[in-house]
Design an enzyme around this catalytic site. Structure first.
Site, mmCIF file in Angstrom:
data_model
loop_
_atom_site.group_PDB
_atom_site.id
_atom_site.type_symbol
_atom_site.label_atom_id
_atom_site.label_comp_id
_atom_site.label_asym_id
_atom_site.label_seq_id
_atom_site.Cartn_x
_atom_site.Cartn_y
_atom_site.Cartn_z
ATOM 1 N N GLU A 149 27.314 -1.835 63.406
ATOM 2 C CA GLU A 149 26.010 -2.297 63.887
ATOM 3 C C GLU A 149 26.088 -2.380 65.401
ATOM 4 O O GLU A 149 26.990 -3.007 65.960
ATOM 5 C CB GLU A 149 25.675 -3.663 63.269
ATOM 6 C CG GLU A 149 24.299 -4.151 63.685
ATOM 7 C CD GLU A 149 23.679 -5.142 62.700
ATOM 8 O OE1 GLU A 149 24.194 -5.313 61.582
ATOM 9 O OE2 GLU A 149 22.648 -5.747 63.074
ATOM 10 N N ASN A 191 26.827 -9.886 60.051
ATOM 11 C CA ASN A 191 25.884 -9.721 58.944
ATOM 12 C C ASN A 191 26.703 -9.315 57.722
ATOM 13 O O ASN A 191 26.928 -8.137 57.471
ATOM 14 C CB ASN A 191 24.845 -8.638 59.267
ATOM 15 C CG ASN A 191 23.878 -9.095 60.349
ATOM 16 O OD1 ASN A 191 23.527 -10.271 60.418
ATOM 17 N ND2 ASN A 191 23.465 -8.177 61.203
ATOM 18 N N GLU A 275 18.116 -14.152 61.046
ATOM 19 C CA GLU A 275 17.773 -12.758 60.740
ATOM 20 C C GLU A 275 18.080 -12.423 59.283
ATOM 21 O O GLU A 275 18.723 -11.413 58.976
ATOM 22 C CB GLU A 275 18.507 -11.811 61.702
ATOM 23 C CG GLU A 275 18.112 -12.066 63.152
ATOM 24 C CD GLU A 275 18.717 -11.098 64.161
ATOM 25 O OE1 GLU A 275 19.781 -10.525 63.879
ATOM 26 O OE2 GLU A 275 18.096 -10.931 65.234
ATOM 27 N N ARG A 308 27.745 -19.533 64.660
ATOM 28 C CA ARG A 308 26.895 -18.977 65.724
ATOM 29 C C ARG A 308 25.581 -19.752 65.879
ATOM 30 O O ARG A 308 25.005 -20.219 64.893
ATOM 31 C CB ARG A 308 26.617 -17.500 65.457
ATOM 32 C CG ARG A 308 27.881 -16.669 65.575
ATOM 33 C CD ARG A 308 27.615 -15.236 65.231
ATOM 34 N NE ARG A 308 27.145 -14.446 66.347
ATOM 35 C CZ ARG A 308 26.099 -13.632 66.289
ATOM 36 N NH1 ARG A 308 25.370 -13.538 65.194
ATOM 37 N NH2 ARG A 308 25.759 -12.915 67.335
ATOM 38 N N LYS A 349 25.315 -17.502 72.510
ATOM 39 C CA LYS A 349 25.055 -16.330 73.353
ATOM 40 C C LYS A 349 24.774 -16.779 74.783
ATOM 41 O O LYS A 349 24.194 -17.841 75.001
ATOM 42 C CB LYS A 349 23.863 -15.530 72.814
ATOM 43 C CG LYS A 349 24.175 -14.770 71.529
ATOM 44 C CD LYS A 349 23.090 -13.756 71.156
ATOM 45 C CE LYS A 349 23.475 -13.059 69.854
ATOM 46 N NZ LYS A 349 22.557 -11.994 69.439
ATOM 47 N N ASP A 354 18.577 -12.526 73.748
ATOM 48 C CA ASP A 354 19.498 -11.630 73.057
ATOM 49 C C ASP A 354 20.071 -10.579 73.995
ATOM 50 O O ASP A 354 19.695 -9.408 73.906
ATOM 51 C CB ASP A 354 18.765 -10.963 71.884
ATOM 52 C CG ASP A 354 19.714 -10.259 70.937
ATOM 53 O OD1 ASP A 354 20.927 -10.507 71.023
ATOM 54 O OD2 ASP A 354 19.246 -9.457 70.105
ATOM 55 N N GLU A 376 29.380 -16.481 74.044
ATOM 56 C CA GLU A 376 29.359 -15.125 73.454
ATOM 57 C C GLU A 376 28.621 -14.174 74.393
ATOM 58 O O GLU A 376 27.477 -14.422 74.759
ATOM 59 C CB GLU A 376 28.652 -15.171 72.092
ATOM 60 C CG GLU A 376 28.523 -13.807 71.430
ATOM 61 C CD GLU A 376 27.806 -13.841 70.072
ATOM 62 O OE1 GLU A 376 27.999 -14.796 69.299
ATOM 63 O OE2 GLU A 376 27.052 -12.894 69.782
ATOM 64 N N GLU A 382 24.098 -2.766 73.715
ATOM 65 C CA GLU A 382 22.881 -2.647 72.897
ATOM 66 C C GLU A 382 21.615 -2.489 73.739
ATOM 67 O O GLU A 382 20.796 -1.609 73.481
ATOM 68 C CB GLU A 382 22.769 -3.882 71.987
ATOM 69 C CG GLU A 382 21.508 -3.894 71.153
ATOM 70 C CD GLU A 382 21.441 -5.070 70.183
ATOM 71 O OE1 GLU A 382 22.383 -5.889 70.147
ATOM 72 O OE2 GLU A 382 20.431 -5.163 69.461
ATOM 73 N N GLU A 499 19.256 -2.700 85.863
ATOM 74 C CA GLU A 499 18.206 -3.729 85.837
ATOM 75 C C GLU A 499 16.957 -3.229 86.561
ATOM 76 O O GLU A 499 15.838 -3.402 86.085
ATOM 77 C CB GLU A 499 18.733 -5.000 86.512
ATOM 78 C CG GLU A 499 17.722 -6.120 86.540
ATOM 79 C CD GLU A 499 18.267 -7.385 87.210
ATOM 80 O OE1 GLU A 499 19.072 -7.251 88.158
ATOM 81 O OE2 GLU A 499 17.874 -8.480 86.799
ATOM 82 N N TRP A 529 9.177 -10.491 66.536
ATOM 83 C CA TRP A 529 10.491 -11.016 66.934
ATOM 84 C C TRP A 529 10.456 -12.078 68.039
ATOM 85 O O TRP A 529 11.494 -12.568 68.467
ATOM 86 C CB TRP A 529 11.406 -9.861 67.362
ATOM 87 C CG TRP A 529 11.664 -8.909 66.240
ATOM 88 C CD1 TRP A 529 10.977 -7.754 65.976
ATOM 89 C CD2 TRP A 529 12.634 -9.044 65.202
ATOM 90 N NE1 TRP A 529 11.485 -7.157 64.845
ATOM 91 C CE2 TRP A 529 12.507 -7.924 64.341
ATOM 92 C CE3 TRP A 529 13.624 -9.995 64.916
ATOM 93 C CZ2 TRP A 529 13.315 -7.741 63.221
ATOM 94 C CZ3 TRP A 529 14.426 -9.804 63.796
ATOM 95 C CH2 TRP A 529 14.265 -8.691 62.966
#
Ligand code: GCV
Length: 666
Positions: A149, A191, A275, A308, A349, A354, A376, A382, A499, A529
């Site tokens: 993932e 997951n 999620e 988490r 995180k 995210d 984290e 991603e 950025e 989301w």
């Protein structure tokens, strides 16, 4: 797939015959960690100087110049620290455990590589260091079928077709990880579904044992991700209620079995109530009740539960302006501060959303005081170009670590996650890994700097991004001044450039939904989301001040007050905290809309510059690597233009305000 050795290639150095200690390695003790360290040193010396380093057991340091491994149980540098010193022509790698010696050896090798250890140097301590963070972990989001993932470097090298893979690559990976101080690895995706739930059953424990043993040779503890609903899925129980007696005993029995087969297992990472993953909410229980139940089951075996905090409502309606995803982890976990068992760690995180290219630091850091915490971060790119774009992320992690949370006393994130602020024993840093089975490990060769850099920063949070880049470049490409200068420049300009051409001023997102690659300004705007930018014809941004969602007030002062007002909010986060009109004038004296145009043009231009920088190294970098990176940089430069054009046209159409520089906007 065949694999390369990453930064452990140990390329030839100019022969320094005069280094008196290059005569033998002496180590009286013997254990697997010391053997790993000795073998590493042997390979390094062979690669650097073409010399076989004899191994001796019987010489006292004052006898003859050599390299000595020395266990000194009273060394004042902690159980994983080391001291390197130079004495009478000898180099001594000292640790109060063999693990310290392993880390000291890798550091000694880096110093040799960088020419920092010279003949005739002053006698005394070369370096003494104990790691800043007790836990330094990699989290792999690898699935049992071999997919990953958010993986951008091929398939898993831990799993294939529902089996655990154990081969030479497992050891090569452990070497790479240990060389930068990683001491914990979660090998499966958070997951946890299907066969992954069965990793805690007999079906997998013996192959996991093999992985665990290889890891142990390099001082790395194996961790697994766990399915909170396992008592139902594996045990046939009706619920996974953490307060139900049969659930608690099911976990205890399972853990007894697991630890019998995998003694020394580090523990478990859990994504719960997030999620679609199961968790304690189903039973009206809190996250601490869920985590503590598991903690109780692993405690007799010395295990840790890493829980988490990525918990939010992923079914929001875009019209709902009250729910703010940024608040979610704080609202869920802050009230639970102090209620977690001693062997539970919350993994948080870096930002409240995210892993966007820039986010504020989550207010849980500085808020939580009586809870073990891990920071984290994500080196799997991603949202930062998926390893098709170069984006050296260490400067962004460093900014997070240096952030002053405003809590009393030692208040930076680095202080908190190192345990210095609140005296926590179980804490540290974790990164979502960016590796796969591609020969170069990370797909983009330059993405290996993030893997290397994460480990180095977690071990030594004082290092600068520049120093880390220099170490990685030297280890990867050998000692060539021009390569050093050019690659360092390229790496350091990559995060700011990314950025600029994607989503500046803290707004983030604007990617294609689901796979998260490429520009799509409204991609997440009408989705569920909770990731909105709220752009209209007058302006853009999310009002998180007291007039909006109130998120800014979750911070300690002075941050809360700074974020509350547009005028004092750091501009790199302006649109994260405020809805701002296009005509608003920034500190640069530019209007917001002009800044949007300029930054996208600038960022895209910078990718051209990065391409030219790389091209200037043709002939100086091994051809295979040169070509691989070149093709990715060519792609990046084109893709950055696409980003620029899509974003600029969107805002031109929304605002109707032309670019004052008259550039072509489609
Ligand atoms: C592993 C984001 C990613 C998911 C990931 C999740 C998480 O939502 O897109 O792929 O799931 O974060 O961190 O758990």
């Amino acid at each position: 797939m065949a694999y390369e050795m990453g930064w452990l290639t140990y390329q030839k150095l100019s022969l320094q015959k005069e280094l008196p200690f290059l005569s033998f390695l002496c180590c009286k003790e013997e254990d697997t960690l010391l053997l790993s360290a000795a073998e590493e040193l042997r390979q390094a010396i062979l690669g650097f100087y073409g010399m076989e380093l004899p191994y001796r057991k019987d010489i006292a340091p004052d006898n003859k110049p050599g390299i000595y491994f020395k266990i000194n149980p009273s060394g004042a540098y902690g159980t994983e620290g080391y001291r390197l010193y130079y004495e009478k022509g000898s180099v001594v790698v000292e640790g109060n455990t063999s693990k310290g010696i392993l880390y000291g050896t890798f550091q000694f090798i880096r110093k040799l590589q960088q020419g920092l250890i010279k003949a005739g140097m002053e006698e005394g301590i070369i370096e003494e260091k104990s790691p800043d963070n007790p836990l330094r972990m990699l989290n792999h989001w690898d699935n049992m079928d071999g997919s990953i993932e958010r993986g951008y470097a091929g398939n898993s090298f831990f799993f294939k077709e529902n089996e655990v893979i154990v081969n030479g690559r497992t050891r090569a990976y452990a070497r790479l990880a240990a060389s930068v101080g990683i001491n914990g690895v979660v090998i499966n995706n958070v997951n946890v579904k299907g066969t992954a739930t069965m990793l805690v059953t007999d079906r997998y424990l013996s192959s996991l044992r093999q992985v665990q043993q290889i890891f142990a040779d390099y001082g790395i503890k194996l961790f697994l991700s766990l399915n909170f609903a396992a008592p139902m899925e594996l045990g046939g129980l009706d619920s996974a209620d953490p307060l139900a007696e049969e659930v608690r005993s099911w976990w205890k029995l399972r853990m007894e079995e697991v630890y019998r087969k995998l003694p020394g297992l580090g523990g478990f990472l859990i994504k719960a109530d997030s999620e679609g993953r199961p968790g304690p909410f189903t039973y009206g229980r809190s996250h601490s009740e869920g985590a503590n139940m598991l903690a109780e089951a692993v405690k007799p075996h010395g295990g840790l539960i890493v829980w988490r905090c990525f918990v939010y409502n992923c079914l929001q309606d875009w019209r709902d302006k009250k729910t703010d995803r940024a608040r979610a982890s704080y609202d869920n976990f802050m009230p639970l501060d102090g209620s977690f068992a001693e062997n539970v760690i919350l993994q948080i995180k870096n930002g409240p959303m995210d892993f966007q290219v820039r986010e504020p630091v989550t207010p849980l850091f500085g808020g939580l005081k009586h809870t073990n915490q891990i920071l984290e971060v994500q080196i799997a790119q991603e949202y930062t170009g998926q390893q098709k774009h170069v984006c050296y992320l260490i400067p962004s992690f460093k900014k997070v670590l240096d952030f002053h949370t405003g809590c009393k006393g030692k208040d930076t994130v680095a202080d908190i996650v190192s345990g210095k602020a609140f005296g926590n024993r179980h804490c540290g840093m974790a990164a979502v890994a960016n590796t796969g089975d591609e020969s170069n490990w990370t797909g983009h060769d330059l993405a290996a700097a993030n893997l290397f850099g994460f480990g180095r920063l977690a071990f030594d949070a004082v290092l600068t991004p520049e120093e880390i880049a220099a170490e990685w470049i030297c280890a990867t490409f050998g000692s060539n001044d021009r390569v050093m200068k050019v690659v360092k420049k390229l790496l350091l300009m990559s995060w700011p450039a990314y950025e600029k051409y994607t989503s500046p001023l803290g707004i983030g997102w604007m990617v294609n939904p689901s796979h998260h690659f490429g520009p799509n300004v409204d991609g997440y705007e009408y989705d569920r989301w909770g990731t909105y930018h709220r752009a209209d014809h007058l302006g853009i941004g999310v009002d998180r001040s007291s007039r909006g969602t109130g998120y800014a007030a979750l911070y300690k002062e002075p941050n809360a007050a700074l974020y509350e007002r547009k005028e004092t909010c750091p501009e790199e986060l302006l649109l994260f905290f405020h809805y701002v009109e296009y005509s608003y004038v920034l500190k640069s004296n530019k209007t917001l809309i002009q800044h949007i145009y300029d930054s996208h043009f600038e960022g895209a231009d910078e990718t051209e510059e990065m391409l030219l920088l790389w091209k200037s190294l043709e002939g100086e970098i091994e051809q295979g690597i040169y070509a691989r990176v070149l093709s990715r940089l060519l792609f990046q430069a084109e893709h950055a233009k696409e980003w620029r054009d899509v974003v600029c046209s969107y805002f031109y159409r929304k605002s109707g305000i032309p670019d004052e520089k008259g550039r072509e906007i489609f």
